[in-house]
Design a protein around this motif. Structure first.
Motif, PDB file in Angstrom:
ATOM      1  N   TRP A  48     -30.428   5.167 -17.870  1.00  0.00           N
ATOM      2  CA  TRP A  48     -30.325   4.905 -16.437  1.00  0.00           C
ATOM      3  C   TRP A  48     -29.195   3.917 -16.143  1.00  0.00           C
ATOM      4  O   TRP A  48     -28.437   4.084 -15.176  1.00  0.00           O
ATOM      5  N   LYS A  49     -29.063   2.881 -16.977  1.00  0.00           N
ATOM      6  CA  LYS A  49     -27.992   1.898 -16.765  1.00  0.00           C
ATOM      7  C   LYS A  49     -26.619   2.559 -16.902  1.00  0.00           C
ATOM      8  O   LYS A  49     -25.694   2.259 -16.136  1.00  0.00           O
ATOM      9  N   SER A  50     -26.490   3.477 -17.840  1.00  0.00           N
ATOM     10  CA  SER A  50     -25.221   4.179 -18.018  1.00  0.00           C
ATOM     11  C   SER A  50     -24.885   5.019 -16.792  1.00  0.00           C
ATOM     12  O   SER A  50     -23.731   5.085 -16.366  1.00  0.00           O
ATOM     13  N   VAL A  51     -25.893   5.673 -16.217  1.00  0.00           N
ATOM     14  CA  VAL A  51     -25.689   6.451 -14.993  1.00  0.00           C
ATOM     15  C   VAL A  51     -25.215   5.547 -13.870  1.00  0.00           C
ATOM     16  O   VAL A  51     -24.274   5.872 -13.133  1.00  0.00           O
ATOM     17  N   CYS A  52     -25.868   4.402 -13.723  1.00  0.00           N
ATOM     18  CA  CYS A  52     -25.499   3.464 -12.656  1.00  0.00           C
ATOM     19  C   CYS A  52     -24.077   2.960 -12.832  1.00  0.00           C
ATOM     20  O   CYS A  52     -23.310   2.876 -11.855  1.00  0.00           O
ATOM     21  N   ASP A  53     -23.705   2.612 -14.054  1.00  0.00           N
ATOM     22  CA  ASP A  53     -22.344   2.146 -14.310  1.00  0.00           C
ATOM     23  C   ASP A  53     -21.324   3.213 -13.913  1.00  0.00           C
ATOM     24  O   ASP A  53     -20.293   2.920 -13.319  1.00  0.00           O
ATOM     25  N   GLU A  54     -21.622   4.451 -14.247  1.00  0.00           N
ATOM     26  CA  GLU A  54     -20.710   5.557 -13.965  1.00  0.00           C
ATOM     27  C   GLU A  54     -20.621   5.842 -12.471  1.00  0.00           C
ATOM     28  O   GLU A  54     -19.557   6.218 -11.957  1.00  0.00           O
ATOM     29  N   ALA A  55     -21.735   5.640 -11.754  1.00  0.00           N
ATOM     30  CA  ALA A  55     -21.785   5.969 -10.330  1.00  0.00           C
ATOM     31  C   ALA A  55     -21.447   4.788  -9.428  1.00  0.00           C
ATOM     32  O   ALA A  55     -21.480   4.916  -8.197  1.00  0.00           O
ATOM     33  N   GLY A  56     -21.141   3.640 -10.015  1.00  0.00           N
ATOM     34  CA  GLY A  56     -20.816   2.473  -9.205  1.00  0.00           C
ATOM     35  C   GLY A  56     -22.019   1.838  -8.546  1.00  0.00           C
ATOM     36  O   GLY A  56     -21.913   1.268  -7.455  1.00  0.00           O
ATOM     37  N   ILE A  57     -23.151   1.917  -9.207  1.00  0.00           N
ATOM     38  CA  ILE A  57     -24.382   1.330  -8.682  1.00  0.00           C
ATOM     39  C   ILE A  57     -24.726   0.095  -9.514  1.00  0.00           C
ATOM     40  O   ILE A  57     -24.810   0.161 -10.743  1.00  0.00           O
ATOM     41  N   GLU A  58     -24.914  -1.023  -8.854  1.00  0.00           N
ATOM     42  CA  GLU A  58     -25.251  -2.261  -9.562  1.00  0.00           C
ATOM     43  C   GLU A  58     -26.710  -2.209 -10.026  1.00  0.00           C
ATOM     44  O   GLU A  58     -27.606  -1.912  -9.238  1.00  0.00           O
ATOM     45  N   ALA A  59     -26.921  -2.502 -11.303  1.00  0.00           N
ATOM     46  CA  ALA A  59     -28.269  -2.472 -11.861  1.00  0.00           C
ATOM     47  C   ALA A  59     -28.275  -3.232 -13.167  1.00  0.00           C
ATOM     48  O   ALA A  59     -27.230  -3.450 -13.790  1.00  0.00           O
ATOM     49  N   VAL A  60     -29.457  -3.653 -13.587  1.00  0.00           N
ATOM     50  CA  VAL A  60     -29.630  -4.264 -14.900  1.00  0.00           C
ATOM     51  C   VAL A  60     -30.614  -3.405 -15.684  1.00  0.00           C
ATOM     52  O   VAL A  60     -31.534  -2.800 -15.110  1.00  0.00           O
ATOM     53  N   THR A  61     -30.423  -3.340 -16.988  1.00  0.00           N
ATOM     54  CA  THR A  61     -31.219  -2.448 -17.831  1.00  0.00           C
ATOM     55  C   THR A  61     -32.708  -2.721 -17.697  1.00  0.00           C
ATOM     56  O   THR A  61     -33.524  -1.786 -17.616  1.00  0.00           O
ATOM     57  N   GLU A  62     -33.078  -3.984 -17.624  1.00  0.00           N
ATOM     58  CA  GLU A  62     -34.492  -4.346 -17.639  1.00  0.00           C
ATOM     59  C   GLU A  62     -35.263  -3.816 -16.422  1.00  0.00           C
ATOM     60  O   GLU A  62     -36.465  -3.576 -16.506  1.00  0.00           O
ATOM     61  N   GLU A  63     -34.585  -3.619 -15.308  1.00  0.00           N
ATOM     62  CA  GLU A  63     -35.318  -3.211 -14.100  1.00  0.00           C
ATOM     63  C   GLU A  63     -35.946  -1.829 -14.229  1.00  0.00           C
ATOM     64  O   GLU A  63     -36.928  -1.519 -13.554  1.00  0.00           O
ATOM     65  N   PHE A  64     -35.405  -1.008 -15.123  1.00  0.00           N
ATOM     66  CA  PHE A  64     -35.898   0.361 -15.204  1.00  0.00           C
ATOM     67  C   PHE A  64     -37.266   0.464 -15.868  1.00  0.00           C
ATOM     68  O   PHE A  64     -37.952   1.477 -15.710  1.00  0.00           O
ATOM     69  N   PHE A  65     -37.675  -0.572 -16.570  1.00  0.00           N
ATOM     70  CA  PHE A  65     -39.040  -0.580 -17.103  1.00  0.00           C
ATOM     71  C   PHE A  65     -40.049  -0.637 -15.950  1.00  0.00           C
ATOM     72  O   PHE A  65     -41.146  -0.087 -16.041  1.00  0.00           O
ATOM     73  N   ALA A  66     -39.663  -1.300 -14.867  1.00  0.00           N
ATOM     74  CA  ALA A  66     -40.558  -1.413 -13.707  1.00  0.00           C
ATOM     75  C   ALA A  66     -40.611  -0.115 -12.902  1.00  0.00           C
ATOM     76  O   ALA A  66     -41.550   0.099 -12.137  1.00  0.00           O
ATOM     77  N   TYR A  67     -39.606   0.749 -13.055  1.00  0.00           N
ATOM     78  CA  TYR A  67     -39.569   2.007 -12.307  1.00  0.00           C
ATOM     79  C   TYR A  67     -40.269   3.132 -13.058  1.00  0.00           C
ATOM     80  O   TYR A  67     -40.385   4.246 -12.539  1.00  0.00           O
TER      81      TYR A  67
END
Length: 244
Positions: A48-67
């Motif tokens: 998910w973090k790789s997708v965000c980086d590629e799409a210009g979306i700010e995110a941190v890896t840890e947040e995806f555990f909550a999703y």
């Protein structure tokens, strides 16, 4: 597990009282997949973090555990709304989720979660059906289930992202899982490792076991609605032996 058995008895008593039941009558055990059957969440988070980086979306890896537990489309919509202030289009959801599955597939295979095969075997020995209830729709792990858990999750006993309109934390995924095996209300045990999944299981009326296999704070699964919170699938196998 001796110290935990008292907690199980208390939790079961509270569950029965809350739902005005005289005795447990479990007819099925419903399993989440990522973080329960497979130790896959770190890989999902990185994808998910790789997708965000590629799409210009700010995110941190840890947040995806909550999703975890959300459908892919729901996660993408959340990220796009936060970054761009608008809902994600259907084309965006398809494209970004496809990229996420590609990133995930490029990583080493996720191992089976320690203790999960033993837990599933306990259910089989009890004679109850096991049901898969996952927010995922990608085949990378779904295609491994027959090999890693032979006979436990036939296609007709699987609920994926494509089988529901509303993903976790809505109760629909677990309600659909109960319906798959003809189980009535309050007749299932749900096993999930994420707050959203635990909430979904609890709202569906299941006796819910929250398993902290990821970086979830102690007590967070109880707050989300778990009837009991444990730290491993090995513990889960012992608890199911007591419950079943």
């Amino acid at each position: 597990m001796n110290g935990c058995s008292i907690n199980i008895e208390d939790a079961l008593r509270a569950y029965l009282g809350r739902n005005m039941l005289e005795r447990p009558a479990f007819e099925a055990v419903l399993f989440d997949m990522d973080g329960v059957l497979y130790d896959s969440m770190p890989r999902h988070a990185k994808a998910w973090k790789s997708v965000c980086d590629e799409a210009g979306i700010e995110a941190v890896t840890e947040e995806f555990f909550a999703y975890e537990g959300r459908t892919g489309a729901s996660t993408i919509d959340l990220l796009v709304r936060r970054q761009f202030g608008r809902p994600a289009t259907e084309e965006e959801a398809r494209r970004l989720y496809k990229r996420k599955t590609e990133f995930f597939a490029e990583m080493p295979s996720a191992p089976v979660m320690p203790g999960a095969q033993r837990t599933v075997a306990v259910v089989a020995e009890s004679g109850l059906p096991s049901v898969l209830v996952t927010g995922s729709g990608q085949g990378t792990l779904l295609e491994r289930l027959d090999t890693d858990y032979p006979g436990a999750f036939p296609m007709w006993r699987r609920v994926t992202a494509y089988d529901v309109r509303h993903g976790k934390p809505d109760p629909e995924p677990y309600l659909v899982g109960l319906a798959k095996v003809g189980a009535g209300p309050f007749a299932g045990i749900g096993i999930d490792n994420a707050p959203l999944g635990v909430e979904s299981s609890s709202r569906a009326g299941l006796f819910t076991i929250g398993v902290r296999t990821g970086p979830i704070p102690a007590g967070a699964l109880m707050e989300a609605g778990a009837d009991i919170e444990i730290n491993s699938m090995e513990d889960c196998a012992d608890i199911l032996k007591m419950l079943l």
